[in-house]
Design an enzyme around this catalytic site. Sequence first.
Site, mmCIF file in Angstrom:
data_model
loop_
_atom_site.group_PDB
_atom_site.id
_atom_site.type_symbol
_atom_site.label_atom_id
_atom_site.label_comp_id
_atom_site.label_asym_id
_atom_site.label_seq_id
_atom_site.Cartn_x
_atom_site.Cartn_y
_atom_site.Cartn_z
ATOM 1 C CG ASP B 165 -2.271 0.605 0.979
ATOM 2 O OD1 ASP B 165 -2.283 1.849 0.889
ATOM 3 O OD2 ASP B 165 -3.285 -0.083 0.868
ATOM 4 C CG HIS B 206 -5.231 3.925 1.210
ATOM 5 N ND1 HIS B 206 -4.843 2.663 0.813
ATOM 6 C CD2 HIS B 206 -6.536 4.026 0.877
ATOM 7 C CE1 HIS B 206 -5.876 2.040 0.272
ATOM 8 N NE2 HIS B 206 -6.919 2.847 0.293
ATOM 9 C CB SER B 396 -9.216 0.510 0.317
ATOM 10 O OG SER B 396 -8.762 0.811 -0.947
#
Lengths: 110, 458
Positions: B165, B206, B396
């Site tokens: 990620d 994220h 996600s």
Amino acid sequence: MPTVGLLLSLLLAGALEASPKDDPATTKSKATSAKATRAREEKCVDRWLASRKLDPYGMPEGTMYAGGTPLFNEATGRQIDRLDYIYGKHPEAKAACAPARKARSRRKPT
Amino acid sequence: MHRAIRLLALLAVPATVVGLVGHRRPLQADDVYRVASVRIPERGRRAYRAGEVIVQFKEGVRDRDASDMMREAGGRSAERSQFGPRYLVHLDDGFEIADALDRLRTMPGVDFAEPNGIARAFQRAGYFTPHDPFYTSQWHFKMLNSERMWGIQKGDTSVAVAVLDTGIAYEDFGPFRKAPDFGGTVFLQGHDFVNNSDHANDDNFHGTHVSSTIAEATDNNVGVAGLAFGCALMPVKVLDHEGVGSFFIVAEGIDYAVNFTQNGQHPVKVINLSLGGDSISNSVRQAVDRAVTAGVTVVAAAGNDGAGKISFPASLPNVIGVGAVDGRKIKAPYSNFGPELSVVAPGGDIRRDDTGPDGVPDGRPDGVLQQTFDPDTAEKEGRYDDFHYFFVVGTSQATPHVAALAALLYRQGITQPAAIKAAIESTADDLGAPGRDDTYGHGLINPVNALRGYGLNQ
């Protein structure tokens, strides 16, 4: 004089009846036309992107994104319009495919 | 007119919800990755001993230096653990635990600092209830019957999940800080393939949020819980600060995680890919094939276009492709769908509020709640230490729920990715049309059923 008034009323009523605003067929045709314009614009942009070896978001082919797309903001749940996104990155694409288009945001239906 | 009313109604829902929750900066037209989401302030019920904190120092820190640091943080006295450089610090009167923790966490020699939580002896048989104050707002765990699941399996560090990620806030290094609620979470040596460095720190937000869902420190009386909190994490940075990467880098990241060894073992059993792209890549496909052949399960996000096309690599047949449902177990509007969809998991819908007690709105948006740093602060001030608990939505966020379940299944003794995938799919709760369908795949994952079906620890 009353004849003139009557004529005017009839003309006005005729004009109102003929108003494209209230005609469902015209409204439908307007929507269809907007859809067709959008489809043409998408096609043009996709051709423009393909000729430059860019992905559907205007980035180099082979780009990967958090969540699979740059168009959805996971922090806000907000979706942005693909063409607006591409035009922001590539104003030349807008010049080629939609010189008069105004940017707008798009929300996904719930 | 009708259209305008509908639009106003759509806009009014999130505005109301957010107004009750707190901070949210105005939306801007070009917001893609730079938005601070709804966050809740650091408060909640106290579940730790007053005037005490635990601090662990890094290897090599001398006792005298440790003593100085504890005094500087407000310590009156300290007890050293018999098993390592870990201290129970008694604070001087007038010193707040939060202040002491803030001070300790900025000190370079400190590995971690946390409140001294109150241990409780009683748990409902077969259940495990964590004492993390914001756990009650993690509706997405309760939807999965997490407490019963933890009664069966919590994982351990023999199983690691590699999170490919934007990196993870896992260490104090340069401008980066370890997220406080990672506490004692174990991290394996990762790699940053964007900047070619051994320090795979998060510069976006994220990756930290995604990783927190898998293995946030749990039952530590801080913040929130993680679903496979006993397992280890490996940070592999393949997306840059805007959340963008490439086929080549993602393939490199997969190979790195698969080939990593520690004490002659391959600890990475699961790879979490909360990412994807529009086209297919041979490099990534072959890397996934190598991973699966090596016994590693790959879990990937279906994508957030709301379209009938599953993103790549979630679309690969040997990958578990994950879609998202909201708090009502209804497909989230952004979630992609299609024949390659394996299962769905909670990904939330930030515009809804359906997950309060008894279905009554609780004034909090239905996003997945985890810790990460504020991307606004990172962007404007170059600081990566402004940690909060954020509600975030997307496939996600659904994906790490499934990656965590896969990790727990490894711990139960399943070793083959095909068997892991079959276990997850065959025990899912059917949603939508009877049987498998393109909207929900095999349905909503059911960790309790999956774990009870396998292993001895039932």
